[in-house]
Scaffold this motif. Structure first.
Motif, mmCIF file in Angstrom:
data_model
loop_
_atom_site.group_PDB
_atom_site.id
_atom_site.type_symbol
_atom_site.label_atom_id
_atom_site.label_comp_id
_atom_site.label_asym_id
_atom_site.label_seq_id
_atom_site.Cartn_x
_atom_site.Cartn_y
_atom_site.Cartn_z
ATOM 1 N N VAL A 69 67.101 75.088 93.726
ATOM 2 C CA VAL A 69 66.243 75.967 94.540
ATOM 3 C C VAL A 69 64.884 74.996 95.283
ATOM 4 N N CYS A 70 64.622 74.066 94.742
ATOM 5 C CA CYS A 70 63.633 72.983 95.255
ATOM 6 C C CYS A 70 64.018 72.075 95.958
ATOM 7 N N ALA A 71 65.424 72.085 96.289
ATOM 8 C CA ALA A 71 65.970 70.713 96.654
ATOM 9 C C ALA A 71 65.151 70.559 98.136
ATOM 10 N N GLY A 72 65.028 69.381 98.152
ATOM 11 C CA GLY A 72 64.398 68.827 99.351
ATOM 12 C C GLY A 72 62.891 68.604 99.265
ATOM 13 N N GLU A 73 62.344 69.021 98.027
ATOM 14 C CA GLU A 73 60.735 69.159 97.903
ATOM 15 C C GLU A 73 60.688 67.919 96.978
ATOM 16 N N LEU A 74 59.348 67.372 97.162
ATOM 17 C CA LEU A 74 59.019 66.225 96.141
ATOM 18 C C LEU A 74 59.023 66.690 94.722
ATOM 19 N N ALA A 75 59.538 65.768 93.761
ATOM 20 C CA ALA A 75 59.472 66.299 92.474
ATOM 21 C C ALA A 75 59.348 65.075 91.414
ATOM 22 N N VAL A 76 58.833 65.116 90.309
ATOM 23 C CA VAL A 76 58.881 64.209 89.436
ATOM 24 C C VAL A 76 59.814 64.247 88.197
ATOM 25 N N PHE A 77 60.687 63.438 87.930
ATOM 26 C CA PHE A 77 61.772 63.653 86.967
ATOM 27 C C PHE A 77 61.355 62.963 85.797
ATOM 28 N N VAL A 78 61.785 63.667 84.753
ATOM 29 C CA VAL A 78 61.664 62.873 83.461
ATOM 30 C C VAL A 78 63.268 63.292 82.748
ATOM 31 N N ARG A 79 63.672 62.111 82.654
ATOM 32 C CA ARG A 79 65.232 62.205 81.831
ATOM 33 C C ARG A 79 65.126 61.688 80.318
ATOM 34 N N PHE A 80 65.602 62.641 79.405
ATOM 35 C CA PHE A 80 65.638 62.130 78.173
ATOM 36 C C PHE A 80 67.051 61.992 77.760
ATOM 37 N N LYS A 81 66.880 61.090 76.545
ATOM 38 C CA LYS A 81 68.374 60.722 76.067
ATOM 39 C C LYS A 81 68.912 61.419 75.269
ATOM 40 N N GLY A 82 70.268 61.583 75.246
ATOM 41 C CA GLY A 82 71.110 62.393 74.194
ATOM 42 C C GLY A 82 71.617 63.762 75.034
ATOM 43 N N MET A 141 59.098 61.631 71.997
ATOM 44 C CA MET A 141 60.240 61.947 72.842
ATOM 45 C C MET A 141 61.024 60.888 73.324
ATOM 46 N N LYS A 142 62.327 61.175 73.538
ATOM 47 C CA LYS A 142 63.160 59.815 73.892
ATOM 48 C C LYS A 142 63.461 59.831 75.432
ATOM 49 N N VAL A 143 62.705 59.053 76.143
ATOM 50 C CA VAL A 143 62.374 58.921 77.571
ATOM 51 C C VAL A 143 63.183 57.834 78.012
ATOM 52 N N VAL A 144 64.442 58.156 78.979
ATOM 53 C CA VAL A 144 65.126 56.940 79.351
ATOM 54 C C VAL A 144 64.686 56.599 80.925
ATOM 55 N N GLU A 145 64.346 57.468 81.542
ATOM 56 C CA GLU A 145 63.588 57.146 82.823
ATOM 57 C C GLU A 145 62.667 58.365 83.199
ATOM 58 N N LYS A 146 61.616 57.893 84.175
ATOM 59 C CA LYS A 146 60.737 58.604 84.757
ATOM 60 C C LYS A 146 60.557 58.145 86.049
ATOM 61 N N PHE A 147 60.868 59.047 87.171
ATOM 62 C CA PHE A 147 60.596 58.688 88.586
ATOM 63 C C PHE A 147 60.618 59.814 89.476
ATOM 64 N N THR A 148 59.702 59.465 90.630
ATOM 65 C CA THR A 148 59.365 60.459 91.661
ATOM 66 C C THR A 148 60.323 60.406 92.748
ATOM 67 N N SER A 149 60.807 61.361 93.472
ATOM 68 C CA SER A 149 61.894 61.515 94.538
ATOM 69 C C SER A 149 61.766 62.743 95.112
ATOM 70 N N ILE A 150 62.776 63.002 96.063
ATOM 71 C CA ILE A 150 63.039 64.469 96.543
ATOM 72 C C ILE A 150 63.931 65.087 95.496
#
Ligand SMILES: C[S@@+](CC[C@H](N)C(=O)[O-])C[C@H]1O[C@@H](n2cnc3c(N)ncnc32)[C@H](O)[C@@H]1O
Ligand SMILES: Nc1nc2[nH]cc(C(=O)O)c2c(=O)[nH]1
Ligand code: SF4
Ligand SMILES: [Mg+2]
Length: 216
Positions: free
Chosen positions: A15-28, A1-10
């Motif tokens: 609906v989960c705004a403000g909660e911790l989440a892990v983000f995986v961002r894909f290309k294209g 899979m083409k991953v351009v960034e992975k990070f942790t944040s809120i």
């Protein structure tokens, strides 16, 4: 899979705004919205890391965070996305997919992540690609988001909210195109049309960090 960034944040949206989440961002992406804040991830020359669904799962588990947001680009265009969704759900994680309304959701409805689906309004320049039958596949845990940059956009959102009875189907958000319209104009529109059951959402990460900062 083409991953351009992975990070942790809120999570700054939805609906989960403000909660911790892990983000995986894909290309294209299959669209090119006028206002896209992550167009860099859609450019052919954008660097990416090839990762398997298992590698992504291990990264997510290693963070100790239970909410995962798959985004992009358009995450549902990744060849192995179904395998990844399966692995993440099997691991007991809360999986949210940010999708652009131009991918048929029917193929992703057996094993069910939560969808936050945009309907691209006129100012995006991409409305013609919207698959409106997706609206009928959404359930009470899903969201339709109308990212609005003009009064014309807001009027179109209103028409769709009414014609698909969206507030009785799923969560409904109105969100400003960052910098294009003042949030107060959306509040005034909501009051004028008595938009009960609809929520205004401001991208929280753009308030907390520099709006152009990546990886937050
Ligand atoms: C970058 S997109 C990636 C996921 C998918 N391609 C989509 O459009 O839903 C993630 C979210 O950011 C929103 N977004 C992008 N640019 C924005 C902007 N300038 N202001 C507000 N929201 C924006 C999109 O509308 C979408 O809801
Ligand atoms: N903090 C934070 N929350 C987000 N929620 C959805 C995002 C996205 O780009 O899809 C996003 C993002 O880029 N950052
Ligand atoms: S669909 Fe999403 S990623 Fe693609 S151009 Fe539009 S906002 Fe950007
Ligand atoms: Mg974003």
């Amino acid at each position: 899979m083409k991953v351009v960034e992975k990070f942790t944040s809120i999570n700054g949206e939805g609906v989960c705004a403000g909660e911790l989440a892990v983000f995986v961002r894909f290309k294209g992406c299959n669209l090119r919205c006028s206002y896209c804040d992550t167009m860099w991830a859609n450019e052919p020359e954008c660097l990416y890391k090839e990762e398997t669904p298992e590698e992504i799962l291990n990264y997510v588990l290693g963070t100790g965070i239970h909410n995962v947001t798959l985004t992009g680009g358009e995450p549902l265009l990744q060849k192995d996305i179904r395998d990844l969704i399966h692995l993440l759900l099997q691991a007991g994680l809360q999986v949210e997919i940010e999708t652009n309304g131009a991918v048929d959701l029917a193929a992703f409805c057996e094993e069910r992540p939560v969808f936050t689906m945009d309907y691209k309004l006129p100012s995006s320049g991409c409305e013609e690609y919207m698959i409106t039958k997706n609206m009928e596949l959404l359930g009470k845990d899903d969201t339709v988001k109308f990212v609005s940059g003009s009064q014309e956009d807001l009027l179109k959102a209103l028409e769709l909210i009414r014609s698909y009875d969206l507030t009785n189907r799923c969560h409904v958000y109105l969100s400003p195109v960052f910098g294009a319209i003042e949030p107060v104009q959306i509040v005034e529109f909501m009051l004028k049309h008595r938009l009960n059951g609809v929520r205004l959402q401001i991208q929280m990460h753009k308030v907390i960090w520099d709006p152009d900062e990546r990886g937050v």
